[in-house]
Design a protein around this motif. Structure first.
Motif, PDB file in Angstrom:
ATOM      1  N   LYS A   1      -9.352-111.591  39.282  1.00  0.00           N
ATOM      2  CA  LYS A   1      -9.664-113.024  39.190  1.00  0.00           C
ATOM      3  C   LYS A   1     -11.176-113.245  39.212  1.00  0.00           C
ATOM      4  O   LYS A   1     -11.715-114.005  38.408  1.00  0.00           O
ATOM      5  N   MET A   2     -11.846-112.576  40.148  1.00  0.00           N
ATOM      6  CA  MET A   2     -13.297-112.739  40.279  1.00  0.00           C
ATOM      7  C   MET A   2     -14.032-112.245  39.044  1.00  0.00           C
ATOM      8  O   MET A   2     -15.005-112.852  38.601  1.00  0.00           O
ATOM      9  N   ILE A   3     -13.565-111.137  38.487  1.00  0.00           N
ATOM     10  CA  ILE A   3     -14.200-110.576  37.291  1.00  0.00           C
ATOM     11  C   ILE A   3     -14.067-111.535  36.113  1.00  0.00           C
ATOM     12  O   ILE A   3     -15.002-111.734  35.353  1.00  0.00           O
ATOM     13  N   HIS A   4     -12.887-112.145  35.958  1.00  0.00           N
ATOM     14  CA  HIS A   4     -12.686-113.069  34.843  1.00  0.00           C
ATOM     15  C   HIS A   4     -13.476-114.361  35.028  1.00  0.00           C
ATOM     16  O   HIS A   4     -13.891-114.968  34.044  1.00  0.00           O
ATOM     17  N   GLN A   5     -13.700-114.780  36.293  1.00  0.00           N
ATOM     18  CA  GLN A   5     -14.502-115.982  36.554  1.00  0.00           C
ATOM     19  C   GLN A   5     -15.970-115.737  36.232  1.00  0.00           C
ATOM     20  O   GLN A   5     -16.613-116.548  35.577  1.00  0.00           O
ATOM     21  N   ALA A   6     -16.505-114.618  36.748  1.00  0.00           N
ATOM     22  CA  ALA A   6     -17.924-114.293  36.537  1.00  0.00           C
ATOM     23  C   ALA A   6     -18.104-112.785  36.678  1.00  0.00           C
ATOM     24  O   ALA A   6     -18.194-112.269  37.786  1.00  0.00           O
ATOM     25  N   PRO A   7     -18.145-112.065  35.563  1.00  0.00           N
ATOM     26  CA  PRO A   7     -18.295-110.604  35.631  1.00  0.00           C
ATOM     27  C   PRO A   7     -19.632-110.216  36.289  1.00  0.00           C
ATOM     28  O   PRO A   7     -20.684-110.660  35.830  1.00  0.00           O
ATOM     29  N   PRO A   8     -19.586-109.400  37.349  1.00  0.00           N
ATOM     30  CA  PRO A   8     -20.824-109.025  38.040  1.00  0.00           C
ATOM     31  C   PRO A   8     -21.596-107.936  37.303  1.00  0.00           C
ATOM     32  O   PRO A   8     -21.037-107.200  36.486  1.00  0.00           O
ATOM     33  N   ALA A   9     -22.869-107.838  37.615  1.00  0.00           N
ATOM     34  CA  ALA A   9     -23.716-106.789  37.040  1.00  0.00           C
ATOM     35  C   ALA A   9     -23.442-105.447  37.709  1.00  0.00           C
ATOM     36  O   ALA A   9     -23.642-104.397  37.105  1.00  0.00           O
ATOM     37  N   TYR A  10     -22.987-105.503  38.964  1.00  0.00           N
ATOM     38  CA  TYR A  10     -22.726-104.292  39.744  1.00  0.00           C
ATOM     39  C   TYR A  10     -21.363-104.417  40.409  1.00  0.00           C
ATOM     40  O   TYR A  10     -20.939-105.522  40.763  1.00  0.00           O
ATOM     41  N   ALA A  11     -20.702-103.269  40.613  1.00  0.00           N
ATOM     42  CA  ALA A  11     -19.423-103.271  41.328  1.00  0.00           C
ATOM     43  C   ALA A  11     -19.259-101.954  42.069  1.00  0.00           C
ATOM     44  O   ALA A  11     -19.678-100.901  41.592  1.00  0.00           O
ATOM     45  N   VAL A  12     -18.651-102.058  43.239  1.00  0.00           N
ATOM     46  CA  VAL A  12     -18.262-100.893  44.028  1.00  0.00           C
ATOM     47  C   VAL A  12     -16.776-101.064  44.280  1.00  0.00           C
ATOM     48  O   VAL A  12     -16.358-102.038  44.907  1.00  0.00           O
ATOM     49  N   VAL A  13     -15.975-100.129  43.761  1.00  0.00           N
ATOM     50  CA  VAL A  13     -14.524-100.285  43.769  1.00  0.00           C
ATOM     51  C   VAL A  13     -13.868 -99.083  44.440  1.00  0.00           C
ATOM     52  O   VAL A  13     -14.128 -97.936  44.060  1.00  0.00           O
ATOM     53  N   ASP A  14     -13.004 -99.365  45.419  1.00  0.00           N
ATOM     54  CA  ASP A  14     -12.220 -98.309  46.048  1.00  0.00           C
ATOM     55  C   ASP A  14     -11.148 -97.871  45.053  1.00  0.00           C
ATOM     56  O   ASP A  14     -10.572 -98.705  44.345  1.00  0.00           O
ATOM     57  N   LEU A  15     -10.878 -96.587  45.002  1.00  0.00           N
ATOM     58  CA  LEU A  15      -9.917 -96.061  44.037  1.00  0.00           C
ATOM     59  C   LEU A  15      -8.490 -96.476  44.373  1.00  0.00           C
ATOM     60  O   LEU A  15      -7.739 -96.906  43.517  1.00  0.00           O
ATOM     61  N   ARG A  16      -8.126 -96.358  45.648  1.00  0.00           N
ATOM     62  CA  ARG A  16      -6.752 -96.665  46.045  1.00  0.00           C
ATOM     63  C   ARG A  16      -6.721 -97.954  46.851  1.00  0.00           C
ATOM     64  O   ARG A  16      -7.263 -98.025  47.941  1.00  0.00           O
ATOM     65  N   LEU A  17      -6.063 -98.943  46.286  1.00  0.00           N
ATOM     66  CA  LEU A  17      -5.913-100.235  46.952  1.00  0.00           C
ATOM     67  C   LEU A  17      -4.427-100.479  47.196  1.00  0.00           C
ATOM     68  O   LEU A  17      -3.573 -99.898  46.514  1.00  0.00           O
ATOM     69  N   GLU A  18      -4.127-101.338  48.146  1.00  0.00           N
ATOM     70  CA  GLU A  18      -2.729-101.550  48.518  1.00  0.00           C
ATOM     71  C   GLU A  18      -1.885-102.078  47.370  1.00  0.00           C
ATOM     72  O   GLU A  18      -0.708-101.747  47.262  1.00  0.00           O
ATOM     73  N   ASP A  19      -2.456-102.891  46.495  1.00  0.00           N
ATOM     74  CA  ASP A  19      -1.663-103.473  45.410  1.00  0.00           C
ATOM     75  C   ASP A  19      -1.879-102.781  44.067  1.00  0.00           C
ATOM     76  O   ASP A  19      -1.468-103.306  43.029  1.00  0.00           O
ATOM     77  N   GLY A  20      -2.527-101.633  44.068  1.00  0.00           N
ATOM     78  CA  GLY A  20      -2.705-100.937  42.797  1.00  0.00           C
ATOM     79  C   GLY A  20      -3.858 -99.966  42.798  1.00  0.00           C
ATOM     80  O   GLY A  20      -4.322 -99.518  43.845  1.00  0.00           O
TER      81      GLY A  20
END
Length: 186
Positions: free
Chosen positions: A52-71
């Motif tokens: 949702k956040m990405i579609h609202q305003a794509p950030p220049a930087y992101a730090v993403v955990d590989l394993r999340l509870e919903d996917g």
């Protein structure tokens, strides 16, 4: 000691950063630390929130955990890469497997860090030029500590079942019990 890495390396005019991790305490601490370094942070605790956040305003930087509870965090990486090709994306994970690192980079991640990574590690990875490797951490975890953390994570995922943990780690159950009975290395 406040780190001014962001201002020294000039990340551009858009310091927007999205942090995606289902560990609320970790992501809150990291967000505060990254804000001190000049990033404008937003946090998401799930794949759905991040998308949702990405579609609202794509950030220049992101730090993403590989394993999340919903996917899988790679879904976030792929969506961000489609909406903003120039985004610098770091994948964080507790599993330092080569196969997942390759998958993350193929999906569009800029770099890959094993947990636990601190704000300095994340900042270095986000702002590295890509032409050379970032400098090694000042105080890296010892190999014994990395091993201990991995065993603890698998043990936790197996709901503290020693036999199942030993089977998944390909260890003898008694050896695992002795390791678990000891205090973790520093």
């Amino acid at each position: 000691m406040e780190d001014d890495t962001l201002s020294r390396t000039n990340p551009g005019s858009d310091p927007s950063l999205l942090l995606v991790d289902d560990d609320e305490i970790f992501v809150t601490r990291l967000a505060r630390a990254m804000e001190k370094r000049g990033f404008a942070t937003r946090t998401a605790l799930s794949v759905a929130d991040a998308l949702k956040m990405i579609h609202q305003a794509p950030p220049a930087y992101a730090v993403v955990d590989l394993r999340l509870e919903d996917g899988n965090g790679l879904d976030v990486v792929e969506a961000l890469r489609e909406l903003r090709a120039d985004a610098r994306i770091i994948v964080l994970t507790g599993y330092g497997a080569i196969a997942t690192a390759v998958a993350a980079v193929k999906m569009g991640a800029t770099d890959y860090l094993a947990k636990p990574a601190d704000a300095n590690d994340v900042t270095s990875a986000l702002l590295s030029s890509g032409e050379s490797l970032p400098p090694p951490p000042d105080n890296p975890m010892s190999a014994d500590r990395v091993r201990w953390e991995h065993i603890q994570r698998v043990y936790e995922q197996c709901d503290h079942n020693v036999s199942e943990t030993a089977r998944r780690l390909h260890m003898h159950r008694r050896t695992l019990q002795r390791i678990l009975a000891k205090r973790g290395p520093r």
